[in-house]
Scaffold this motif. Structure first.
Motif, PDB file in Angstrom:
ATOM      1  N   ALA A 153     -45.406  94.799  49.426  1.00 29.11           N
ATOM      2  CA  ALA A 153     -44.026  94.357  49.241  1.00 29.11           C
ATOM      3  C   ALA A 153     -43.087  95.558  49.149  1.00 29.11           C
ATOM      4  O   ALA A 153     -42.003  95.564  49.752  1.00 29.11           O
ATOM      5  CB  ALA A 153     -43.911  93.499  47.987  1.00 29.11           C
ATOM      6  N   ALA A 154     -43.507  96.579  48.418  1.00 33.84           N
ATOM      7  CA  ALA A 154     -42.675  97.785  48.296  1.00 33.84           C
ATOM      8  C   ALA A 154     -42.525  98.474  49.642  1.00 33.84           C
ATOM      9  O   ALA A 154     -41.445  98.991  49.978  1.00 33.84           O
ATOM     10  CB  ALA A 154     -43.291  98.728  47.266  1.00 33.84           C
ATOM     11  N   TYR A 155     -43.591  98.493  50.433  1.00 35.69           N
ATOM     12  CA  TYR A 155     -43.545  99.099  51.763  1.00 35.69           C
ATOM     13  C   TYR A 155     -42.528  98.385  52.649  1.00 35.69           C
ATOM     14  O   TYR A 155     -41.706  99.019  53.327  1.00 35.69           O
ATOM     15  CB  TYR A 155     -44.933  99.046  52.391  1.00 35.69           C
ATOM     16  CG  TYR A 155     -44.995  99.523  53.825  1.00 35.69           C
ATOM     17  CD1 TYR A 155     -45.008 100.882  54.115  1.00 35.69           C
ATOM     18  CD2 TYR A 155     -45.035  98.613  54.882  1.00 35.69           C
ATOM     19  CE1 TYR A 155     -45.063 101.335  55.440  1.00 35.69           C
ATOM     20  CE2 TYR A 155     -45.091  99.040  56.197  1.00 35.69           C
ATOM     21  CZ  TYR A 155     -45.104 100.398  56.467  1.00 35.69           C
ATOM     22  OH  TYR A 155     -45.151 100.828  57.771  1.00 35.69           O
ATOM     23  N   LEU A 156     -42.568  97.061  52.656  1.00 33.70           N
ATOM     24  CA  LEU A 156     -41.627  96.296  53.479  1.00 33.70           C
ATOM     25  C   LEU A 156     -40.198  96.451  52.956  1.00 33.70           C
ATOM     26  O   LEU A 156     -39.247  96.558  53.745  1.00 33.70           O
ATOM     27  CB  LEU A 156     -42.028  94.824  53.497  1.00 33.70           C
ATOM     28  CG  LEU A 156     -43.364  94.497  54.173  1.00 33.70           C
ATOM     29  CD1 LEU A 156     -43.622  92.993  54.147  1.00 33.70           C
ATOM     30  CD2 LEU A 156     -43.404  95.014  55.608  1.00 33.70           C
ATOM     31  N   ALA A 157     -40.037  96.462  51.643  1.00 33.24           N
ATOM     32  CA  ALA A 157     -38.696  96.634  51.074  1.00 33.24           C
ATOM     33  C   ALA A 157     -38.110  97.996  51.462  1.00 33.24           C
ATOM     34  O   ALA A 157     -36.913  98.107  51.735  1.00 33.24           O
ATOM     35  CB  ALA A 157     -38.751  96.487  49.555  1.00 33.24           C
ATOM     36  N   ASP A 158     -38.949  99.020  51.503  1.00 37.52           N
ATOM     37  CA  ASP A 158     -38.482 100.345  51.926  1.00 37.52           C
ATOM     38  C   ASP A 158     -38.006 100.314  53.382  1.00 37.52           C
ATOM     39  O   ASP A 158     -36.984 100.911  53.722  1.00 37.52           O
ATOM     40  CB  ASP A 158     -39.593 101.381  51.771  1.00 37.52           C
ATOM     41  CG  ASP A 158     -39.884 101.730  50.323  1.00 37.52           C
ATOM     42  OD1 ASP A 158     -39.044 101.413  49.458  1.00 37.52           O
ATOM     43  OD2 ASP A 158     -40.952 102.307  50.047  1.00 37.52           O
ATOM     44  N   ARG A 187     -34.710  93.539  45.099  1.00 36.65           N
ATOM     45  CA  ARG A 187     -33.712  93.759  44.052  1.00 36.65           C
ATOM     46  C   ARG A 187     -33.683  95.233  43.648  1.00 36.65           C
ATOM     47  O   ARG A 187     -32.613  95.773  43.326  1.00 36.65           O
ATOM     48  CB  ARG A 187     -34.019  92.870  42.847  1.00 36.65           C
ATOM     49  CG  ARG A 187     -32.906  92.864  41.798  1.00 36.65           C
ATOM     50  CD  ARG A 187     -33.298  91.973  40.631  1.00 36.65           C
ATOM     51  NE  ARG A 187     -33.340  90.572  41.003  1.00 36.65           N
ATOM     52  CZ  ARG A 187     -32.282  89.762  40.977  1.00 36.65           C
ATOM     53  NH1 ARG A 187     -31.101  90.214  40.618  1.00 36.65           N
ATOM     54  NH2 ARG A 187     -32.418  88.492  41.307  1.00 36.65           N
ATOM     55  N   GLN A 188     -34.851  95.875  43.664  1.00 41.42           N
ATOM     56  CA  GLN A 188     -34.889  97.305  43.322  1.00 41.42           C
ATOM     57  C   GLN A 188     -34.046  98.127  44.291  1.00 41.42           C
ATOM     58  O   GLN A 188     -33.528  99.179  43.935  1.00 41.42           O
ATOM     59  CB  GLN A 188     -36.331  97.811  43.348  1.00 41.42           C
ATOM     60  CG  GLN A 188     -37.264  97.172  42.329  1.00 41.42           C
ATOM     61  CD  GLN A 188     -36.867  97.480  40.904  1.00 41.42           C
ATOM     62  OE1 GLN A 188     -36.300  96.639  40.219  1.00 41.42           O
ATOM     63  NE2 GLN A 188     -37.144  98.677  40.450  1.00 41.42           N
ATOM     64  N   HIS A 189     -33.924  97.653  45.530  1.00 39.68           N
ATOM     65  CA  HIS A 189     -33.122  98.347  46.539  1.00 39.68           C
ATOM     66  C   HIS A 189     -31.702  97.790  46.643  1.00 39.68           C
ATOM     67  O   HIS A 189     -30.926  98.239  47.493  1.00 39.68           O
ATOM     68  CB  HIS A 189     -33.794  98.239  47.907  1.00 39.68           C
ATOM     69  CG  HIS A 189     -35.001  99.113  48.063  1.00 39.68           C
ATOM     70  ND1 HIS A 189     -34.920 100.482  48.246  1.00 39.68           N
ATOM     71  CD2 HIS A 189     -36.333  98.817  48.060  1.00 39.68           C
ATOM     72  CE1 HIS A 189     -36.144 100.983  48.363  1.00 39.68           C
ATOM     73  NE2 HIS A 189     -37.016  99.994  48.248  1.00 39.68           N
ATOM     74  N   GLY A 190     -31.394  96.806  45.821  1.00 34.61           N
ATOM     75  CA  GLY A 190     -30.062  96.237  45.854  1.00 34.61           C
ATOM     76  C   GLY A 190     -29.777  95.396  47.081  1.00 34.61           C
ATOM     77  O   GLY A 190     -28.607  95.234  47.470  1.00 34.61           O
ATOM     78  N   ARG A 191     -30.834  94.841  47.703  1.00 34.31           N
ATOM     79  CA  ARG A 191     -30.638  94.031  48.905  1.00 34.31           C
ATOM     80  C   ARG A 191     -30.474  92.556  48.539  1.00 34.31           C
ATOM     81  O   ARG A 191     -31.323  91.976  47.853  1.00 34.31           O
ATOM     82  CB  ARG A 191     -31.819  94.191  49.875  1.00 34.31           C
ATOM     83  CG  ARG A 191     -32.030  95.604  50.375  1.00 34.31           C
ATOM     84  CD  ARG A 191     -30.824  96.170  51.100  1.00 34.31           C
ATOM     85  NE  ARG A 191     -30.565  95.551  52.375  1.00 34.31           N
ATOM     86  CZ  ARG A 191     -30.624  96.186  53.537  1.00 34.31           C
ATOM     87  NH1 ARG A 191     -30.947  97.467  53.592  1.00 34.31           N
ATOM     88  NH2 ARG A 191     -30.332  95.542  54.661  1.00 34.31           N
ATOM     89  N   GLU A 192     -29.395  91.981  49.008  1.00 35.64           N
ATOM     90  CA  GLU A 192     -29.119  90.565  48.771  1.00 35.64           C
ATOM     91  C   GLU A 192     -30.156  89.728  49.501  1.00 35.64           C
ATOM     92  O   GLU A 192     -30.536  90.029  50.637  1.00 35.64           O
ATOM     93  CB  GLU A 192     -27.714  90.224  49.268  1.00 35.64           C
ATOM     94  CG  GLU A 192     -27.248  88.804  48.962  1.00 35.64           C
ATOM     95  CD  GLU A 192     -27.695  87.796  50.010  1.00 35.64           C
ATOM     96  OE1 GLU A 192     -27.879  86.614  49.652  1.00 35.64           O
ATOM     97  OE2 GLU A 192     -27.896  88.186  51.188  1.00 35.64           O
ATOM     98  N   HIS A 193     -30.632  88.661  48.856  1.00 35.76           N
ATOM     99  CA  HIS A 193     -31.686  87.849  49.463  1.00 35.76           C
ATOM    100  C   HIS A 193     -31.760  86.482  48.804  1.00 35.76           C
ATOM    101  O   HIS A 193     -31.154  86.242  47.748  1.00 35.76           O
ATOM    102  CB  HIS A 193     -33.038  88.546  49.342  1.00 35.76           C
ATOM    103  CG  HIS A 193     -33.500  88.704  47.927  1.00 35.76           C
ATOM    104  ND1 HIS A 193     -33.003  89.660  47.072  1.00 35.76           N
ATOM    105  CD2 HIS A 193     -34.431  88.004  47.199  1.00 35.76           C
ATOM    106  CE1 HIS A 193     -33.590  89.561  45.888  1.00 35.76           C
ATOM    107  NE2 HIS A 193     -34.451  88.561  45.942  1.00 35.76           N
ATOM    108  N   VAL A 194     -32.526  85.589  49.432  1.00 40.82           N
ATOM    109  CA  VAL A 194     -32.816  84.279  48.880  1.00 40.82           C
ATOM    110  C   VAL A 194     -34.284  83.970  49.165  1.00 40.82           C
ATOM    111  O   VAL A 194     -34.833  84.408  50.179  1.00 40.82           O
ATOM    112  CB  VAL A 194     -31.895  83.197  49.493  1.00 40.82           C
ATOM    113  CG1 VAL A 194     -32.161  83.038  50.987  1.00 40.82           C
ATOM    114  CG2 VAL A 194     -32.066  81.856  48.788  1.00 40.82           C
ATOM    115  N   VAL A 195     -34.929  83.255  48.245  1.00 40.04           N
ATOM    116  CA  VAL A 195     -36.330  82.859  48.402  1.00 40.04           C
ATOM    117  C   VAL A 195     -36.377  81.343  48.606  1.00 40.04           C
ATOM    118  O   VAL A 195     -35.881  80.588  47.759  1.00 40.04           O
ATOM    119  CB  VAL A 195     -37.173  83.248  47.172  1.00 40.04           C
ATOM    120  CG1 VAL A 195     -38.631  82.829  47.364  1.00 40.04           C
ATOM    121  CG2 VAL A 195     -37.076  84.749  46.903  1.00 40.04           C
ATOM    122  N   LEU A 196     -36.959  80.914  49.709  1.00 43.69           N
ATOM    123  CA  LEU A 196     -37.052  79.489  50.019  1.00 43.69           C
ATOM    124  C   LEU A 196     -38.471  78.991  49.744  1.00 43.69           C
ATOM    125  O   LEU A 196     -39.437  79.547  50.267  1.00 43.69           O
ATOM    126  CB  LEU A 196     -36.689  79.238  51.487  1.00 43.69           C
ATOM    127  CG  LEU A 196     -35.342  79.798  51.963  1.00 43.69           C
ATOM    128  CD1 LEU A 196     -35.119  79.452  53.425  1.00 43.69           C
ATOM    129  CD2 LEU A 196     -34.194  79.278  51.103  1.00 43.69           C
TER     130      LEU A 196
END
Length: 406
Positions: A395-400, A24-33
């Motif tokens: 998590a931040a590393y992967l989000a980057d 969300r910090q990067h504005g990436r659309e996603h869903v958690v299952l």
């Protein structure tokens, strides 16, 4: 027509939720299952008296920090489960509960990823697998050779002493679960046998600071798996937060009446065989214990930390006589609690990202399959990779990485 999402996060525990926050910090659309409910394993696979192993002041996630009136205390696991649920609501994570993933494949024509649940197929550009390190309870093959009348339960399904039939109890494994369950059973008045496994012993507190504070200042949380010989994980460190947090010492358990045994080797015909390695395991643990004080005192001196000096004298060690075998009937053992860990369960993962043992092959969560990642594994990158307060770094590393893609 397939449902489409930019990123699919599989798993609704702390790792999956922190991944959601980072995306969300990067504005990436996603869903958690999530296969069941948020923090499911915290809800359903813990025993009643279990407390979090870190002090309350160390309970934190991105955008959340413990704000109660007992920062030095230790929270019951129910409080942690409720905190994680509240965190999901706080960050407005797009979690779909009761949504079990049954397969993950790559679509040959487009290269996109196909996540199949029991009700739909989701097409994704990226998938983060955050199902945690505690998946399928691991039992030795010879567990099936125990007599039918012996009650058997894995630590993940143990709840309290009242659950266990009358008679003596054998606890197998001396990690956190095994030691704490053996201690609880002993305190309840049960006859307890404890079969050891290798472990590290440390003090709960030293010179006015919790062991977790010392580990952070010593840089132990930042130890990397790549720096370990053969990328092999060190033996686990035993901690407990019960009774306000205290030192966990198997020699003390022996003094309290627990019968301490070596590693359980096999079972047949109602008899158990043990390695005669009790003293070897305990001496290794004792060595780690005393080495910690040297390292802590050295750090305090070098950093000019004006902490009260605390002297701990080494008590006389009474050797524990090894027992090579036990007859279940003669010893009165009617129950066995397996504190023997877990194995990964990725039968649904149809991609070449697992080794021969079924464990993830990854470098800081990144796999050889484009846009497929892992998060929240023990020693995934550092010692702290699976620790609640620190999973945010990976998590931040992967989000980057995801943010740099189209």
């Amino acid at each position: 027509m397939k449902e489409r999402h930019d990123v699919v996060v599989i798993g609704g525990g702390q790792a999956g939720l922190v991944m959601s926050h980072s995306l969300r910090q990067h504005g990436r659309e996603h869903v958690v299952l999530e296969r069941a409910r948020v923090a499911e394993r915290w809800h359903s696979e813990r025993w009643d008296s279990l407390t979090f192993q870190f002090p309350n002041y160390d309970i934190r996630l991105p955008g959340y920090r413990y704000g109660g009136d007992d920062p030095q205390g230790f929270s019951n696991y129910r409080d942690i489960a409720q905190m994680i649920e509240a965190y999901a609501a706080q960050i407005e994570a797009p979690v779909r509960c009761a949504t079990e993933v049954v397969s993950l494949d790559a679509e040959c024509s487009s290269g996109r990823l196909l996540v199949k649940t029991r009700s739909t197929t989701i097409e994704a550009s990226h998938v983060v697998i955050a199902t945690g390190p505690f998946q399928r309870p691991l039992l030795p093959s010879f567990a099936a050779d125990l007599p039918a009348h012996v009650f058997q339960v894995h630590a993940s399904a143990y709840r309290n002493p009242a659950q266990i039939p009358e008679g003596a109890v054998l606890v197998v494994g001396s990690g956190n679960s095994g030691c704490q369950i053996a201690e609880e059973l002993c305190e309840s008045g049960r006859r307890v046998y404890l079969a050891l496994s290798r472990h590290r012993r440390v003090p709960r507190r030293y010179r006015g600071r919790d062991i977790t504070w010392w580990f952070e200042k010593m840089g132990r949380w930042d130890a990397k798996i790549d720096d370990m010989p053969g990328r092999k994980q060190p033996v686990p460190t035993v901690l407990t937060g019960t009774h306000g947090g205290h030192d966990m010492n198997i020699r003390k358990l022996a003094g309290d009446g627990v019968v301490v045994l070596g590693r359980l080797l096999h079972a047949a015909g109602g008899k158990l065989a043990f390695a005669e390695d009790v003293e070897g395991i305990l001496k290794e643990a004792d060595s780690e214990y005393w080495n910690f004080f040297k390292a802590a005192d050295s750090l305090a001196q070098e950093a000019g930390l004006n902490f009260p000096v605390e002297h701990r004298e080494s008590a006389a060690i009474i050797p524990i006589v090894p027992i090579a075998s036990l007859d279940l009937s003669k010893s009165g053992i009617r129950s066995v609690i397996w504190s023997t860990g877990y194995r990964y369960e990725y039968d649904w993962l149809h991609m070449p990202v697992l080794d021969a043992r079924g464990a993830p092959v990854q470098q800081r969560g990144v796999t050889c399959c484009p846009n497929v990642y892992f998060l929240g594994l023990h020693w995934m990158y550092k010692f702290k990779s699976a620790i609640l307060a620190y999973v945010s770094e990976d998590a931040a590393y992967l989000a980057d990485r995801i943010a740099m893609s189209r």
